[in-house]
Design a protein around this motif. Structure first.
Motif, PDB file in Angstrom:
ATOM      1  N   ILE A  58      -3.737   8.340  23.125  1.00 40.80           N
ATOM      2  CA  ILE A  58      -4.097   9.759  23.067  1.00 40.80           C
ATOM      3  C   ILE A  58      -3.031  10.543  22.318  1.00 40.80           C
ATOM      4  O   ILE A  58      -3.336  11.407  21.481  1.00 40.80           O
ATOM      5  CB  ILE A  58      -4.290  10.311  24.498  1.00 40.80           C
ATOM      6  N   LEU A  59      -1.743  10.264  22.598  1.00 41.68           N
ATOM      7  CA  LEU A  59      -0.664  10.981  21.925  1.00 41.68           C
ATOM      8  C   LEU A  59      -0.639  10.692  20.430  1.00 41.68           C
ATOM      9  O   LEU A  59      -0.323  11.565  19.618  1.00 41.68           O
ATOM     10  CB  LEU A  59       0.681  10.601  22.549  1.00 41.68           C
ATOM     11  N   LYS A  60      -0.989   9.469  20.047  1.00 44.68           N
ATOM     12  CA  LYS A  60      -1.004   9.127  18.622  1.00 44.68           C
ATOM     13  C   LYS A  60      -2.141   9.808  17.879  1.00 44.68           C
ATOM     14  O   LYS A  60      -1.990  10.219  16.728  1.00 44.68           O
ATOM     15  CB  LYS A  60      -1.114   7.602  18.461  1.00 44.68           C
ATOM     16  N   THR A  61      -3.299   9.916  18.532  1.00 45.68           N
ATOM     17  CA  THR A  61      -4.465  10.515  17.865  1.00 45.68           C
ATOM     18  C   THR A  61      -4.512  12.032  18.016  1.00 45.68           C
ATOM     19  O   THR A  61      -5.359  12.680  17.402  1.00 45.68           O
ATOM     20  CB  THR A  61      -5.765   9.920  18.442  1.00 45.68           C
ATOM     21  N   ALA A  62      -3.641  12.600  18.846  1.00 39.95           N
ATOM     22  CA  ALA A  62      -3.641  14.051  19.074  1.00 39.95           C
ATOM     23  C   ALA A  62      -2.229  14.590  18.883  1.00 39.95           C
ATOM     24  O   ALA A  62      -1.511  14.845  19.862  1.00 39.95           O
ATOM     25  CB  ALA A  62      -4.164  14.374  20.474  1.00 39.95           C
TER      26      ALA A  62
ATOM     27  N   THR B 247     -10.976  14.707  19.911  1.00 43.89           N
ATOM     28  CA  THR B 247     -11.302  15.822  20.810  1.00 43.89           C
ATOM     29  C   THR B 247     -10.061  16.291  21.551  1.00 43.89           C
ATOM     30  O   THR B 247      -9.907  17.488  21.826  1.00 43.89           O
ATOM     31  CB  THR B 247     -12.378  15.391  21.818  1.00 43.89           C
ATOM     32  N   TYR B 248      -9.167  15.368  21.886  1.00 40.61           N
ATOM     33  CA  TYR B 248      -7.909  15.766  22.529  1.00 40.61           C
ATOM     34  C   TYR B 248      -7.100  16.666  21.600  1.00 40.61           C
ATOM     35  O   TYR B 248      -6.469  17.633  22.045  1.00 40.61           O
ATOM     36  CB  TYR B 248      -7.088  14.525  22.886  1.00 40.61           C
ATOM     37  N   ASN B 249      -7.110  16.347  20.306  1.00 36.13           N
ATOM     38  CA  ASN B 249      -6.380  17.167  19.342  1.00 36.13           C
ATOM     39  C   ASN B 249      -7.007  18.557  19.224  1.00 36.13           C
ATOM     40  O   ASN B 249      -6.305  19.567  19.122  1.00 36.13           O
ATOM     41  CB  ASN B 249      -6.359  16.476  17.981  1.00 36.13           C
ATOM     42  N   GLN B 250      -8.336  18.617  19.246  1.00 35.03           N
ATOM     43  CA  GLN B 250      -9.022  19.912  19.203  1.00 35.03           C
ATOM     44  C   GLN B 250      -8.679  20.743  20.433  1.00 35.03           C
ATOM     45  O   GLN B 250      -8.450  21.962  20.335  1.00 35.03           O
ATOM     46  CB  GLN B 250     -10.528  19.693  19.123  1.00 35.03           C
ATOM     47  N   LEU B 251      -8.629  20.095  21.579  1.00 33.02           N
ATOM     48  CA  LEU B 251      -8.303  20.792  22.824  1.00 33.02           C
ATOM     49  C   LEU B 251      -6.882  21.349  22.766  1.00 33.02           C
ATOM     50  O   LEU B 251      -6.637  22.511  23.132  1.00 33.02           O
ATOM     51  CB  LEU B 251      -8.451  19.826  23.999  1.00 33.02           C
ATOM     52  N   ALA B 252      -5.935  20.530  22.300  1.00 33.51           N
ATOM     53  CA  ALA B 252      -4.539  20.969  22.210  1.00 33.51           C
ATOM     54  C   ALA B 252      -4.382  22.073  21.169  1.00 33.51           C
ATOM     55  O   ALA B 252      -3.637  23.038  21.376  1.00 33.51           O
ATOM     56  CB  ALA B 252      -3.646  19.783  21.869  1.00 33.51           C
ATOM     57  N   LEU B 253      -5.071  21.957  20.033  1.00 35.05           N
ATOM     58  CA  LEU B 253      -4.987  22.977  18.985  1.00 35.05           C
ATOM     59  C   LEU B 253      -5.527  24.312  19.482  1.00 35.05           C
ATOM     60  O   LEU B 253      -4.935  25.368  19.241  1.00 35.05           O
ATOM     61  CB  LEU B 253      -5.768  22.520  17.751  1.00 35.05           C
ATOM     62  N   SER B 254      -6.649  24.278  20.184  1.00 31.00           N
ATOM     63  CA  SER B 254      -7.220  25.524  20.694  1.00 31.00           C
ATOM     64  C   SER B 254      -6.276  26.181  21.699  1.00 31.00           C
ATOM     65  O   SER B 254      -6.098  27.404  21.695  1.00 31.00           O
ATOM     66  CB  SER B 254      -8.582  25.259  21.336  1.00 31.00           C
ATOM     67  N   ALA B 255      -5.643  25.368  22.562  1.00 38.60           N
ATOM     68  CA  ALA B 255      -4.693  25.918  23.531  1.00 38.60           C
ATOM     69  C   ALA B 255      -3.495  26.540  22.821  1.00 38.60           C
ATOM     70  O   ALA B 255      -3.028  27.630  23.196  1.00 38.60           O
ATOM     71  CB  ALA B 255      -4.231  24.824  24.490  1.00 38.60           C
TER      72      ALA B 255
ATOM     73  N   LEU C  76     -10.597  18.383  30.039  1.00 40.55           N
ATOM     74  CA  LEU C  76      -9.712  17.214  30.022  1.00 40.55           C
ATOM     75  C   LEU C  76     -10.203  16.146  30.991  1.00 40.55           C
ATOM     76  O   LEU C  76     -10.172  14.942  30.679  1.00 40.55           O
ATOM     77  CB  LEU C  76      -8.295  17.658  30.389  1.00 40.55           C
ATOM     78  N   GLY C  77     -10.675  16.569  32.167  1.00 42.88           N
ATOM     79  CA  GLY C  77     -11.200  15.600  33.128  1.00 42.88           C
ATOM     80  C   GLY C  77     -12.422  14.878  32.612  1.00 42.88           C
ATOM     81  O   GLY C  77     -12.570  13.662  32.804  1.00 42.88           O
ATOM     82  N   ILE C  78     -13.309  15.617  31.943  1.00 40.53           N
ATOM     83  CA  ILE C  78     -14.511  14.990  31.380  1.00 40.53           C
ATOM     84  C   ILE C  78     -14.132  13.980  30.303  1.00 40.53           C
ATOM     85  O   ILE C  78     -14.704  12.886  30.223  1.00 40.53           O
ATOM     86  CB  ILE C  78     -15.451  16.078  30.822  1.00 40.53           C
ATOM     87  N   LEU C  79     -13.131  14.315  29.479  1.00 43.51           N
ATOM     88  CA  LEU C  79     -12.700  13.390  28.421  1.00 43.51           C
ATOM     89  C   LEU C  79     -12.052  12.134  28.995  1.00 43.51           C
ATOM     90  O   LEU C  79     -12.264  11.024  28.499  1.00 43.51           O
ATOM     91  CB  LEU C  79     -11.713  14.095  27.488  1.00 43.51           C
TER      92      LEU C  79
END
Length: 646
Positions: free
Chosen positions: A5-9, A313-321, A345-348
């Motif tokens: 997750i950290l590598k892709t986001a 999607t994790y990257n999109q979530l972090a970018l929006s935050a 995040l829970g759903i992902l």
């Protein structure tokens, strides 16, 4: 899993230290020298030989992380200086502002929010007056009144309204008197005209009690919601349905994708989608959860229709935050912001795709998994914030979410065609959904209350969730977190068994005192006092009603342990006693016509207490007398509920 997750986001590595700086901001006195030192260190490493730079690459990463923490601290300070301005209005000064929220009914009249020309916001309270209902959002208001800090009742376990307003940069309030205000109607903005048009159509074609729910579902207008209806949705754990959230925006986004299939130009399709998404976001009031969804969908749209590429999607979530916190760092304190990001995040993390030949069976399993995943990841935070758990959240979600989706699409169609038969169908669907939710909400054990946990409990539960996701390796961390939580909670539980507390509650026009010893509480005061307020305080102290061993009450004289309390709510008898009665506290309630100097002839008082059942003018008289006589006193309406250990 987490390494992937950290590598892709990559934005996760940016937003996490940035959020730490916002949550725990340091003073600029330490931050600015720290930033200068870190920048010099980072630049200095860049001038070293290549083989040295390669060895120090890890430290350069740590320096960048620390700079992001400092960036968060500096942003909080800049926003606070920009927003946190207290108004110091001189007497008889006329203030001018714009109505920033619809008129709402309050306990003693009406209230709204006014934004001044200097951008500060004030909470305005109007007296009961039919002329107030003519005021609309966007109108100009001229008023004169005493500007005060927003009050907080201070009752243990109760909702801190002052802190809630502070997260929206509202710090002061004004109680207006009749004739001390005047409003001027102004032309409304496009967004207000669109919203008013939607409300008019909903009221005309749906109407009744269901119109408020329909408006909340479509445009997030919650001012017309029935209070009992909201309680039913809260008890079943599906209040997100009537609060515009990312789910609503995702449904509209899916509708846009389907309806624009015919458009051959991808970039034009992307522009239309972004315009509609942000138009809807602004129309609904741009709450934190909707902003999160809007930013994420904008990133998805840009990648799909402009760059022709997908991102994590994790990257999109972090970018929006990151973008939202740059816009307003106070959003991190918003409950909607926290729950929205945690739910996604829970759903992902917990939602796993299912392969099934049956389309409906696959959709059912997906709906069940999504509901459980969102509830599981938000469960610790909900316990900390609300102390309750909706037991039947799963059947409520499975029944109400499809119905609300159908109703939302039907309302969009109603705005286009405006026919009475469609309005009647939507009203019937709304009645059916309300009936189902009400039935589930009144089942035995529908809402489990009294489950308050501390911050340590929240951390421990989230460690357990992360350990569960890590597999067998995480069992050790899970057990360690639970054991540490038990060790932290144990001293608090032992202290609760020895507690001795007296609480004088702050509720207007009522008198209420709770005496707590250990886990037993005994009440003295008005029977009509708020049961919810008492329940919140007793849950806070983990106490239940019973009979205290050392409690004695004879009329208005109370003795509990080594403390004596006298309640005076009527005029004093004629004459004076030969010997004064010694008491620790003398509580003046329900506007007795007595003077402090006369009370001194009857009682030897340690501290005078003026509770919220008396009028402001009478309390001010008593306070002036106490100041003149240099007596110790406490005003509950001014200082909040009086809580003392004895």
């Amino acid at each position: 899993m987490f390494v992937y997750i950290l590598k892709t986001a990559p934005f996760l590595r940016i937003v996490i230290p940035f959020m730490l700086g916002i949550i725990w901001p340091l003073p600029l006195l330490f931050v600015i020298p720290g930033v200068l030192f870190l920048l010099m260190l980072h630049v200095g490493i860049g001038y070293l030989p290549l083989w040295v730079r390669f060895k120090l690459d890890v430290y350069r990463g740590i320096i960048l992380q620390l700079l992001l923490v400092c960036m968060g601290c500096m942003l909080v300070d800049a926003k606070e200086k920009c927003k946190h301005h207290l108004i110091k209005a001189v007497p008889d000064e006329v203030l001018v502002g714009t109505i920033a929220a619809p008129i709402q009914s309050s306990q003693y009249g009406y209230r709204t929010v006014v934004e001044l020309q200097t951008k500060e916001q004030l909470l305005i309270y109007f007296p009961p007056d039919s002329a107030v209902m003519a005021i609309q959002e966007g109108d100009r208001l001229l008023f004169n009144g005493a500007v005060q800090l927003i009050s907080f009742n201070g009752n243990p376990g109760s909702f801190n309204y002052r802190e809630y307003c502070a997260t929206r940069y509202i710090y002061q309030q004004v109680h207006l008197q009749t004739g001390h205000w005047r409003h001027i109607s102004l032309p409304k903005s496009i967004l207000l005209r669109c919203r008013n048009s939607c409300l008019q159509i909903i009221n005309q074609y749906i109407g009744g009690r269901e119109a408020g729910l329909a408006a909340a579902l479509l445009i997030g207008y919650r001012y017309g919601l029935d209070r009992e209806m909201v309680n039913d949705y809260m008890q079943t754990g599906i209040v997100h349905i009537i609060a515009i959230s990312g789910m609503h925006l995702a449904l509209i986004y899916g509708c846009l994708i389907w309806s624009l299939q015919w458009l051959p130009i991808p970039s034009l399709k992307g522009v239309l989608i972004i315009v509609v998404v942000w138009g809807f976001t602004l129309l609904t009031g741009a709450s934190a959860s909707v902003l999160r969804a809007a930013v994420m969908l904008t990133v998805v749209t840009v990648g799909k229709f402009f760059l022709d590429r997908d991102s994590s999607t994790y990257n999109q979530l972090a970018l929006s935050a990151f973008l939202l916190l740059c816009y307003d760092p106070a959003l991190i304190k918003d409950v909607g912001f926290q729950l929205s990001y945690l739910a996604v995040l829970g759903i992902l993390l917990l939602n796993k795709p299912f392969d099934s030949k049956s389309y409906w069976w696959r959709k059912l399993r997906e709906a069940i998994t999504i509901a459980i995943a969102a509830q599981a990841i938000t469960f610790p935070l909900c316990l900390y914030l609300f102390g309750q758990f909706p037991l039947y959240f799963l059947p409520a979600n499975l029944l109400a979410v499809p119905l609300s989706t159908l109703i939302l699409y039907g309302e969009i169609m109603l705005l286009c065609v405006q026919t009475h038969w469609l309005g009647a169908c939507l009203q019937w669907l709304l009645i059916m959904m309300n009936t189902i939710v009400e039935w589930i909400g009144h089942l035995p054990g529908a809402l489990i209350t009294g489950l308050h946990i501390s911050v340590y409990g929240v951390v421990a539960l989230y460690v357990c969730i992360v350990a569960y996701l890590a597999g067998k390796k995480g069992i050790v961390y899970m057990m360690g977190a639970l054991c540490l939580w038990s060790l932290i909670v144990l001293p608090e539980k032992l202290q609760r068994q020895q507690q001795q507390v007296m609480i004088v509650y702050n509720q207007p026009r009522h008198t209420g005192i709770d005496f707590i010893q250990g886990h037993v509480v005994q009440f003295a005061g008005d029977d009509s006092i708020s049961a919810d307020m008492l329940r919140a305080a007793r849950d806070f102290y983990d106490a239940d009603t019973g009979r205290l061993a050392g409690f004695e009450q004879l009329g208005h004289f109370i003795c509990c342990g080594n403390k004596r309390v006298v309640i005076v709510d009527s005029a004093l008898p004629a004459g004076r006693p030969t010997k004064k009665f010694k008491t620790d506290y003398l509580l003046l309630s329900h506007n007795p016509r007595v003077a402090i100097k006369d009370l001194q002839g009857f009682y030897d008082v340690g501290c005078f207490i003026f509770d919220a059942s008396s009028s402001r003018s009478r309390i001010e008289e008593w306070k002036s007398e106490c100041y003149a006589l240099t007596l110790r006193f406490l005003s509950v309406p001014d200082q909040g509920a009086y809580v003392v250990n004895f």
